[in-house]
Motif scaffolding. Structure first.
Motif, PDB file in Angstrom:
ATOM      1  N   GLY A  74     105.376  58.265 -33.171  1.00  0.00           N
ATOM      2  CA  GLY A  74     105.198  58.413 -31.734  1.00  0.00           C
ATOM      3  C   GLY A  74     106.366  59.075 -31.033  1.00  0.00           C
ATOM      4  N   ARG A  75     107.353  59.493 -31.780  1.00  0.00           N
ATOM      5  CA  ARG A  75     108.496  60.186 -31.202  1.00  0.00           C
ATOM      6  C   ARG A  75     109.224  60.956 -32.305  1.00  0.00           C
ATOM      7  NH1 ARG A  75     111.357  57.223 -27.849  1.00  0.00           N
ATOM      8  NH2 ARG A  75     113.249  58.459 -28.106  1.00  0.00           N
ATOM      9  N   CYS A  76     109.976  61.961 -31.921  1.00  0.00           N
ATOM     10  CA  CYS A  76     110.788  62.715 -32.874  1.00  0.00           C
ATOM     11  C   CYS A  76     111.768  63.570 -32.099  1.00  0.00           C
ATOM     12  CB  CYS A  76     109.923  63.590 -33.784  1.00  0.00           C
ATOM     13  SG  CYS A  76     109.222  65.060 -32.968  1.00  0.00           S
ATOM     14  N   ASP A  77     112.679  64.186 -32.813  1.00  0.00           N
ATOM     15  CA  ASP A  77     113.511  65.233 -32.230  1.00  0.00           C
ATOM     16  C   ASP A  77     112.989  66.554 -32.779  1.00  0.00           C
ATOM     17  OD1 ASP A  77     115.512  67.193 -31.708  1.00  0.00           O
ATOM     18  OD2 ASP A  77     117.000  65.616 -31.446  1.00  0.00           O
ATOM     19  N   VAL A  78     112.419  67.355 -31.927  1.00  0.00           N
ATOM     20  CA  VAL A  78     111.788  68.605 -32.361  1.00  0.00           C
ATOM     21  C   VAL A  78     112.786  69.496 -33.093  1.00  0.00           C
ATOM     22  CG1 VAL A  78     110.716  70.750 -31.558  1.00  0.00           C
ATOM     23  CG2 VAL A  78     110.017  68.560 -30.572  1.00  0.00           C
TER      24      VAL A  78
END
Length: 409
Positions: free
Chosen positions: A138-142
């Motif tokens: 549900g989240r990441c660092d692109v």
């Protein structure tokens, strides 16, 4: 300028002054670029004359009197000889005249639409694999999770290198690219750069030797096959082209993928359009590169006096060709600060250059970014930024240093 008047040297003309610090980001500088652009097509910037208008930037990029400075940024640091100088000045980017025309003409035979098309499945597969690793979170660092690891496996596939070697290629690209930075002391990094470049050259030499005995369906084989009236690329030219492709296609793609995702996250209605109409992907690339390019300009050195639009650029002058300003010139782009991936009838962006130095891999780069955006748009629901998004300075290769996002699962 008065019609019919003798041209005025840019150093004597009443040009607007454009000030910005080396560490400032494109977004911070844009308002000043636009203010100067409203006054004149040329400004006096911190590094000398800067060409700002779309019309004049396009003219300069196509004018053979405005040449790539030998060694690019090396002269500005007082470097004009040595092993690193020799490597840089003998790259395709720095070549001029007949030598450039010959090498580029041969190499262009390998950069065909077919070469780009055969990488489509690889591009999609690589980005899908990267998204697989973060989809449930549900989240990441692109930047670190998606953009940074994306292009090197594709470059490996393009050259015909085993995919398991992509981390070696990535490390070489990181080190060699330091030679093209405007923000480091090249004397400090030269040993690291030359060591990495030497390892890359040795690797490519081994690949070339194997290909000569067994040509395959990859770019390196296409470069070996390329011939014009009996003329072929030499071993050193093949090595230079392979190394140049790794450099040109790695950091640029990494940074622009992240920059384009950032733009679209800030304009969720545009994400929605792309998700619903994946055929808009190439337009999305064009529009996000127009609005937020990671390469904001290029240097040119006057080989002789040149007069354009009533301005005289004296021989020996270094000019900064500000393609970022040109890409938002209100005289050619309606509402230039607006992001609109359905923008129609707009002139082509100038980020890839123009004239004889137009980026040889432009179509490949566009396709690579487009496939990345399509995969991300189709798989990450409602992506939005989840924290600060700092960018690198405008005077270097820019783009986000971090892009934290959240998305629905």
């Amino acid at each position: 300028m008065t019609v019919g008047a003798a041209p005025t040297s840019v150093f004597d003309a009443d040009l607007p002054t454009l000030e910005y610090a080396a560490e400032e980001t494109p977004a911070a500088v844009y308002p000043r670029l636009q203010a100067a652009q409203r006054q004149a097509p040329v400004a006096m910037g911190p590094f000398g004359p800067e060409v700002l208008s779309y019309r004049l930037v396009r003219s300069v990029l196509r004018d053979p009197r405005f040449q790539i400075p030998p060694g690019l940024n090396m002269l500005s640091q007082g470097i004009s000889s040595g092993p690193l100088w020799d490597k840089v000045v003998n790259s395709l980017l720095c070549m001029e005249g007949d030598t450039h025309q010959r090498v580029r003409g041969l190499a262009s035979k390998a950069f065909t639409p077919r070469a780009t098309l055969r990488l489509h499945d690889t591009m999609v597969a690589v980005m899908n694999e990267l998204v697989d690793q973060i989809a449930a979170a549900g989240r990441c660092d692109v930047v670190t999770d998606l953009a940074r690891p994306y292009p090197v496996p594709i470059i490996c596939a393009l050259l015909g290198a085993p995919r398991e070697d992509w981390q070696r290629f990535s490390a070489w690209a990181d080190d060699v690219f330091k030679a093209f930075s405007f923000t480091v002391d090249l004397r400090d990094v030269e040993p690291v750069v030359m060591h990495a470049w030497g390892e890359l050259d040795d690797y490519v030499d081994d690949m070339i030797a194997r290909r000569r005995h067994s040509l395959t369906d990859d770019l390196l084989s296409d470069l070996i096959r390329a011939e014009d009236d009996g003329d072929r690329l030499s071993a050193s030219e093949l090595r230079m082209m392979a190394g140049g492709l790794l450099l040109a296609g790695t950091d640029t793609t990494r940074n622009q993928v992240a920059a384009s995702v950032h733009v679209l996250c800030e304009h969720p209605e545009q994400w929605g359009l792309l998700k619903e109409q994946p055929e808009l992907a190439m337009r999305a690339v064009e529009e996000t590169m127009r609005h937020s390019p990671i390469a904001c300009g290029t240097l040119r050195l006057l080989a002789e006096d040149a007069e354009l639009d009533g301005y005289l650029f004296p021989a020996g002058t270094t000019v900064l060709v500000n393609t970022a300003a040109a890409n938002r010139d209100p005289s050619v782009y309606d509402d230039p600060d607006r992001v609109d991936i359905t923008r129609d009838g707009a002139p082509p962006i100038l980020t890839f250059g123009g004239g004889v130095h137009y980026c040889l891999g432009a179509n490949l780069a566009r396709r690579e970014i487009a496939e990345a955006l399509n995969v991300i748009a189709s798989r990450l629901l409602n992506p939005r930024t989840a924290g600060p998004v700092p960018w690198k300075p405008m005077v270097s290769l820019s783009g986000p240093t971090s892009l934290p996002i959240e998305f629905d699962t």
